[in-house]
Design a protein around this motif. Structure first.
Motif, short mmCIF file in Angstrom:
data_model
loop_
_atom_site.label_atom_id
_atom_site.label_comp_id
_atom_site.label_asym_id
_atom_site.label_seq_id
_atom_site.Cartn_x
_atom_site.Cartn_y
_atom_site.Cartn_z
N THR A 96 0.81 -1.23 0.00
CA THR A 96 0.00 0.00 0.00
C THR A 96 0.84 1.27 0.00
OG1 THR A 96 -0.11 0.15 2.43
CG2 THR A 96 -1.78 -1.23 1.33
N GLY A 97 2.11 1.15 0.39
CA GLY A 97 2.96 2.33 0.50
C GLY A 97 2.81 3.07 1.81
N GLU A 98 1.97 2.56 2.71
CA GLU A 98 1.76 3.22 4.00
C GLU A 98 3.00 3.07 4.88
OE1 GLU A 98 -1.12 2.91 7.97
OE2 GLU A 98 -1.30 1.44 6.35
N LEU A 99 3.31 4.12 5.64
CA LEU A 99 4.40 4.11 6.62
C LEU A 99 3.83 4.34 8.01
CD1 LEU A 99 6.97 6.43 4.75
CD2 LEU A 99 6.80 3.93 4.61
N GLU A 100 4.35 3.60 9.00
CA GLU A 100 3.92 3.77 10.38
C GLU A 100 5.15 3.93 11.27
OE1 GLU A 100 0.36 1.36 11.85
OE2 GLU A 100 1.28 0.00 10.38
N HIS A 101 5.07 4.84 12.23
CA HIS A 101 6.16 5.07 13.18
C HIS A 101 5.84 4.36 14.49
CE1 HIS A 101 8.05 8.00 10.56
NE2 HIS A 101 6.86 8.54 10.37
N LYS A 102 6.67 3.40 14.85
CA LYS A 102 6.46 2.59 16.05
C LYS A 102 7.77 2.46 16.82
CE LYS A 102 2.11 1.65 15.11
NZ LYS A 102 1.00 2.04 16.00
N HIS A 103 7.77 1.62 17.85
CA HIS A 103 8.99 1.20 18.53
C HIS A 103 9.20 -0.29 18.30
CE1 HIS A 103 8.46 5.06 20.61
NE2 HIS A 103 9.76 5.01 20.78
N PHE A 104 10.43 -0.75 18.51
CA PHE A 104 10.71 -2.13 18.12
C PHE A 104 9.89 -3.13 18.92
CE2 PHE A 104 12.94 -6.11 17.53
CZ PHE A 104 13.07 -6.10 16.14
N TYR A 105 9.56 -2.81 20.17
CA TYR A 105 8.76 -3.75 20.95
C TYR A 105 7.38 -3.96 20.34
CZ TYR A 105 7.34 0.75 23.03
OH TYR A 105 6.92 2.04 23.21
N ASP A 106 6.96 -3.07 19.42
CA ASP A 106 5.68 -3.24 18.72
C ASP A 106 5.73 -4.33 17.66
OD1 ASP A 106 4.21 -1.13 20.04
OD2 ASP A 106 5.40 0.31 18.88
N ILE A 107 6.91 -4.87 17.40
CA ILE A 107 7.05 -5.90 16.36
C ILE A 107 6.11 -7.07 16.62
CG2 ILE A 107 8.94 -7.24 17.44
CD1 ILE A 107 8.94 -6.25 13.76
N VAL A 108 5.84 -7.33 17.89
CA VAL A 108 4.95 -8.45 18.26
C VAL A 108 3.58 -8.29 17.61
CG1 VAL A 108 3.85 -9.63 20.20
CG2 VAL A 108 6.18 -8.76 20.44
N ASN A 109 3.14 -7.05 17.42
CA ASN A 109 1.80 -6.80 16.87
C ASN A 109 1.74 -7.00 15.36
OD1 ASN A 109 0.94 -5.98 19.46
ND2 ASN A 109 1.67 -3.90 19.10
N TYR A 110 2.90 -7.10 14.72
CA TYR A 110 2.92 -7.22 13.25
C TYR A 110 3.22 -8.65 12.78
CZ TYR A 110 2.55 -2.20 13.07
OH TYR A 110 2.07 -0.91 13.20
N LEU A 111 3.56 -9.52 13.72
CA LEU A 111 3.74 -10.93 13.38
C LEU A 111 2.53 -11.70 13.88
CD1 LEU A 111 6.60 -9.80 12.97
CD2 LEU A 111 7.51 -11.93 13.89
N LYS A 112 2.21 -12.79 13.22
CA LYS A 112 0.99 -13.52 13.57
C LYS A 112 1.28 -15.01 13.72
CE LYS A 112 -0.34 -13.40 8.67
NZ LYS A 112 -1.28 -12.83 7.70
N PRO A 113 0.42 -15.73 14.42
CA PRO A 113 0.63 -17.16 14.64
C PRO A 113 0.87 -17.90 13.32
CG PRO A 113 -1.19 -16.39 15.98
CD PRO A 113 -0.81 -15.25 15.09
N GLY A 114 1.89 -18.76 13.35
CA GLY A 114 2.23 -19.52 12.15
C GLY A 114 3.35 -18.91 11.33
N ASP A 115 3.62 -17.60 11.53
CA ASP A 115 4.77 -17.00 10.86
C ASP A 115 6.04 -17.72 11.32
OD1 ASP A 115 3.23 -15.08 9.60
OD2 ASP A 115 3.73 -13.47 11.01
N VAL A 116 6.99 -17.87 10.40
CA VAL A 116 8.31 -18.40 10.76
C VAL A 116 9.31 -17.24 10.71
CG1 VAL A 116 10.11 -20.08 10.26
CG2 VAL A 116 7.72 -20.65 9.79
N LEU A 117 9.91 -16.96 11.85
CA LEU A 117 10.89 -15.88 11.98
C LEU A 117 12.28 -16.51 11.92
CD1 LEU A 117 11.25 -12.79 12.61
CD2 LEU A 117 11.49 -13.49 15.01
N VAL A 118 13.09 -16.09 10.96
CA VAL A 118 14.41 -16.69 10.75
C VAL A 118 15.50 -15.68 11.09
CG1 VAL A 118 15.94 -17.87 9.12
CG2 VAL A 118 13.46 -18.11 8.90
N ARG A 119 16.39 -16.08 11.99
CA ARG A 119 17.46 -15.19 12.45
C ARG A 119 18.81 -15.83 12.19
NH1 ARG A 119 16.16 -16.18 18.97
NH2 ARG A 119 17.06 -18.28 18.99
N ASN A 120 19.83 -15.00 12.10
CA ASN A 120 21.21 -15.46 11.85
C ASN A 120 21.95 -15.53 13.18
OD1 ASN A 120 23.80 -15.98 10.96
ND2 ASN A 120 24.08 -14.03 9.92
N ASN A 121 22.31 -16.76 13.61
CA ASN A 121 22.91 -16.95 14.94
C ASN A 121 24.43 -16.86 14.95
OD1 ASN A 121 23.73 -19.35 13.82
ND2 ASN A 121 22.57 -20.68 15.20
#
Length: 342
Positions: A35-60
């Motif tokens: 959509t091109g929309e931008l939102e200003h948040k804090h990083f702790y808000d990341i929880v609200n943008y991920l949903k059950p079943g998403d797979v989050l992949v990090r580099n260890n």
């Protein structure tokens, strides 16, 4: 495509010189690619943008104290090594004062506790050095080496652990996968409790982090290669997510690079390790990744080209201009961005 198209002006005071005391308090610019929309948040808000079943992949990967200061035994000339890539006792290194390091030159560190012999000369300050020592190399390196902070960070880092992610495990990087620096164990617990599946890959960050592009056109750039690993557990979780239409969300460009490289080569995810020199820029066909969590990158870097490919160059530069206007903090210790497909 011209490299100069990915340039932008950044006020120097926006280059973060130190990490925040609380990792999760950094700002988060949410970029909705559809959509091109931008939102200003804090990083702790990341929880609200991920949903059950998403797979989050990090580099260890874990940053090693890869910066060594020594002297050439024959002349006493000062030489700096940045360890980049390991093959047993042989390391590919970026060498400061490289002109004095020839085949057979020996560099001594800490009165000879560690010595390095040049066995091969490469381009642009690259040398292959054979390490000469008694004992266990990584233990010696932990004593003698320094954490190699990026050159744009001028201030001293009081706590070296702040240049590691809280999940850093596999030693081998010359730089941190900095998008992961915002996460805390508390955030991971919140995500896990919500039903987000968290998996690890390993990619050891190397030369590309320190070397700017020096070609006028993107297509002429020769991408650096980096070592990566994926285990069976992570491959199974990702393949199942693909099959069931669930999102794959990467933490940082290094995780992104790993997943895209593997999927491009095999047409699926699988347990594997290897080297990738994949170069992702506008025009690339994405196959593996649905959303990216990333930091704000340097002008004319391969990383800003990657994320410009993932969204569009116009949207990414709109987001960067907004971040500059709102005085976000940039680069390794700076703020973050979520590029979402929602």
């Amino acid at each position: 495509m011209k490299t100069s198209e990915f340039d932008f002006d950044l006020p120097e005071h926006l280059i973060a010189q130190h990490p925040l005391s609380d990792r999760k308090q950094s700002r988060l610019l949410v970029v909705h690619k559809n959509t091109g929309e931008l939102e200003h948040k804090h990083f702790y808000d990341i929880v609200n943008y991920l949903k059950p079943g998403d797979v989050l992949v990090r580099n260890n990967t874990r940053v090693i104290p890869a910066r060594l200061f020594g002297t050439k035994e024959e002349t006493g000339a000062h030489v700096e090594l940045l360890l980049l890539k390991q093959e047993g006792d042989i390391w590919e290194c970026l060498v400061g004062n490289a002109k004095v390091v020839k085949i057979g030159s020996i560099i001594s560190f800490h009165d000879g506790e560690l010595r390095a012999e040049c066995i091969e000369i490469g381009d642009k300050g690259i040398r292959k050095m054979k390490m000469l020592y008694d004992g266990i190399f990584i233990e010696i390196l932990e004593r003698l080496g320094n954490v190699p902070l990026p050159p744009y960070i001028k201030e001293k880092l009081d706590d070296p652990e702040r240049y590691q992610t809280v999940y850093a495990k596999v030693k081998g990087s010359a730089a941190a996968p900095t998008a992961g620096l915002h996460f805390t164990e508390e955030l991971f617990k919140q995500l896990s409790d919500k039903g987000i599946i968290i998996k690890d890959v390993t990619l050891h960050v190397g030369l590309g982090t320190f070397r700017p592009m020096d070609t006028d056109t993107i297509e002429d750039h020769i991408m650096h290669s980096e070592m990566y690993w994926m285990d069976q557990d992570t491959a199974d979780a990702l393949n199942l997510a693909k099959k069931e239409g669930r999102r794959i969300i990467t933490v940082g460009t290094t995780s992104t690079r790993t997943l895209e490289a593997i999927y491009k080569e095999y047409g699926c995810f699988k347990e594997c390790h290897g080297e990738t020199a994949i170069f992702i820029y506008p025009g690339y066909t994405w196959e593996a990744v649905d959303c990216i969590i990333t930091n704000f990158h340097l002008p004319k870097s391969t990383l800003i080209m990657m994320i410009s490919s993932f969204a569009t160059k116009e949207l990414i530069f709109k987001a960067y201009n907004e971040a500059i206007k709102e005085e976000y903090r940039f680069f390794s210790f700076g703020d973050s961005m979520l590029i979402s497909n929602e």
